[in-house]
Design an enzyme around this catalytic site. Structure first.
Site, PDB file in Angstrom:
ATOM      1  N   ARG A   1     129.258  36.600  23.405  1.00 50.90           N
ATOM      2  CA  ARG A   1     129.816  35.297  22.823  1.00 50.90           C
ATOM      3  C   ARG A   1     130.080  35.375  21.478  1.00 50.90           C
ATOM      4  O   ARG A   1     129.407  35.619  20.718  1.00 50.90           O
ATOM      5  CB  ARG A   1     128.773  33.989  23.056  1.00 50.90           C
ATOM      6  CG  ARG A   1     129.065  32.802  22.738  1.00 50.90           C
ATOM      7  CD  ARG A   1     127.933  31.637  22.742  1.00 50.90           C
ATOM      8  NE  ARG A   1     128.229  30.381  22.353  1.00 50.90           N
ATOM      9  CZ  ARG A   1     128.251  29.967  21.129  1.00 50.90           C
ATOM     10  NH1 ARG A   1     127.953  30.601  20.343  1.00 50.90           N
ATOM     11  NH2 ARG A   1     128.360  28.755  21.022  1.00 50.90           N
TER      12      ARG A   1
ATOM     13  N   LYS B   1     126.375  34.879  12.988  1.00 50.97           N
ATOM     14  CA  LYS B   1     125.040  34.106  12.538  1.00 50.97           C
ATOM     15  C   LYS B   1     124.257  34.791  11.260  1.00 50.97           C
ATOM     16  O   LYS B   1     124.526  35.853  10.836  1.00 50.97           O
ATOM     17  CB  LYS B   1     124.128  34.523  13.652  1.00 50.97           C
ATOM     18  CG  LYS B   1     124.743  33.600  14.733  1.00 50.97           C
ATOM     19  CD  LYS B   1     123.462  33.256  16.075  1.00 50.97           C
ATOM     20  CE  LYS B   1     124.107  32.463  17.102  1.00 50.97           C
ATOM     21  NZ  LYS B   1     123.362  32.485  18.231  1.00 50.97           N
TER      22      LYS B   1
HETATM   23  C1  7PJ Z   1     124.582  30.375  21.264  1.00 51.54           C
HETATM   24  C2  7PJ Z   1     124.929  29.618  22.081  1.00 51.54           C
HETATM   25  C3  7PJ Z   1     123.900  31.640  21.700  1.00 51.54           C
HETATM   26  C4  7PJ Z   1     124.313  30.791  23.883  1.00 51.54           C
HETATM   27  C5  7PJ Z   1     125.344  28.714  20.051  1.00 51.54           C
HETATM   28  C6  7PJ Z   1     126.372  29.571  16.920  1.00 51.54           C
HETATM   29  C7  7PJ Z   1     125.306  28.409  17.337  1.00 51.54           C
HETATM   30  N1  7PJ Z   1     124.616  29.682  23.520  1.00 51.54           N
HETATM   31  N2  7PJ Z   1     125.261  28.576  21.472  1.00 51.54           N
HETATM   32  N3  7PJ Z   1     123.734  31.469  23.041  1.00 51.54           N
HETATM   33  N4  7PJ Z   1     124.639  29.883  19.863  1.00 51.54           N
HETATM   34  N5  7PJ Z   1     124.073  30.874  25.109  1.00 51.54           N
HETATM   35  O1  7PJ Z   1     127.451  29.875  17.830  1.00 51.54           O
HETATM   36  O2  7PJ Z   1     126.325  30.251  16.076  1.00 51.54           O
HETATM   37  O3  7PJ Z   1     123.459  32.474  21.081  1.00 51.54           O
HETATM   38  S1  7PJ Z   1     125.505  27.714  18.849  1.00 51.54           S
END
Ligand code: 7PJ
Length: 287
Positions: free
Chosen positions: A262, A228
């Site tokens: 994640r 990010k």
């Molecule tokens: C997140 C997400 C996060 C959760 C994305 C990216 C953007 N779901 N979906 N937490 N970010 N729970 O992957 O950079 O931080 S999309």
């Protein structure tokens, strides 16, 4: 007694951090846009290969997303999202033996996810979309509720907080209470501060430093900082060169109680968390 989280067909160990691999079925994700799509929809070979490599690297969950939340991204219709998620689950479910999560806010996608035997829902809008709470409840699946200030297209224009940790924690506590009142039991919920979603660098760093205060809500915490912009702001590097910073962020979060990390970079994250876990086991330290 071992603490486990019931995640669809899987039981995940709450005593050890878990790694969730990101599979983006979007054309314009900033981190890996378009790599898993072909002209006619998903690129089945590329998707299966990426999923298998994440599993062999130690991911215990994979997160499938077909809606890009990046500011300026082309909107994806609900029908397109249903088609892509349905096709991805049809491909992966019989071949991939880890929990499959679906990153969506759409009631129709939730229903498809359950029908195609996904194990978890992940909603960056914390089930605030019309009809989403009831649709999620009816799947019987666990749900990750994420904090976002504003809406994806404009959330980075001027994010403001008086006290970011208190505000994010209150929002999540309110969403948890609303979901429980709506019939989703607490055992099915996870929470996520939503790094980068309506937050400046200073907000993201405060949330990372104060992550323990979110664990105090008594629910498993999921974090996503992989590749990010906050990592770019700290290192000056473009998205694909943020692996080292992302791994450091994962370790700092897990030390502060995050349970699921994640990430796009599963192998490096799994190795780093293995070090944290071996250190903790020596200390006789849990959580
Ligand atoms: C997140 C997400 C996060 C959760 C994305 C990216 C953007 N779901 N979906 N937490 N970010 N729970 O992957 O950079 O931080 S999309």
């Amino acid at each position: 007694m071992e603490a486990v989280f019931n995640c669809g067909a899987y039981r995940l160990d709450l005593a050890r951090p878990q790694v969730m691999g990101v599979l983006n079925l979007t054309h314009d994700s900033f981190s890996d846009g378009g790599e898993l799509l072909a002209a006619a929809g998903i690129d089945a070979d590329a998707l299966l290969r990426r999923a298998e490599s994440m599993v062999s690297a130690g991911a215990s969950l994979l997160d499938l997303g077909a809606e890009s939340t990046r500011p300026g991204a082309r909107p994806v219709s609900e029908e397109e999202e249903v088609d892509r998620i349905g096709a991805a689950l049809t491909l992966l479910r019989p071949r991939i033996d880890v929990a499959l999560s679906v990153d969506s806010s759409s009631p129709a996608v939730f229903a498809t996810a359950a029908r195609e035997r996904a194990d978890m829902l992940n909603d960056v809008r914390a089930l605030q979309t019309q009809g989403a709470l009831a649709a999620a409840r009816d799947t019987g699946l666990p749900v990750c509720l994420m904090h976002m200030q504003g809406q994806p297209g404009t959330m980075q224009d001027d994010p403001r907080y008086d006290d970011v940790i208190t505000e994010v924690r209150s929002f999540l506590a309110e969403r948890v209470a609303t979901c429980v009142a709506g019939g989703l039991s607490r055992e099915r919920l996870l929470i996520d501060p939503g790094f980068g979603f309506g937050k400046r660098l200073e907000h993201n760093l405060s949330l990372l430093a104060g992550l323990r205060q979110l664990s105090e809500l008594g629910l498993p915490v999921l974090v996503g900082m992989s590749r990010k912009r906050m990592l770019g702001e700290v290192t000056g590097r473009p998205a694909k060169e943020r692996v080292a910073a992302g791994v450091a962020a994962a370790v700092l979060a897990a030390e502060r109680g995050a349970w699921i990390v994640r990430t796009h970079d599963v192998a490096a994250t799994v190795d780093a968390l293995a070090l944290l876990e071996s250190m903790r086991s020596l200390e006789g330290h849990a959580g």
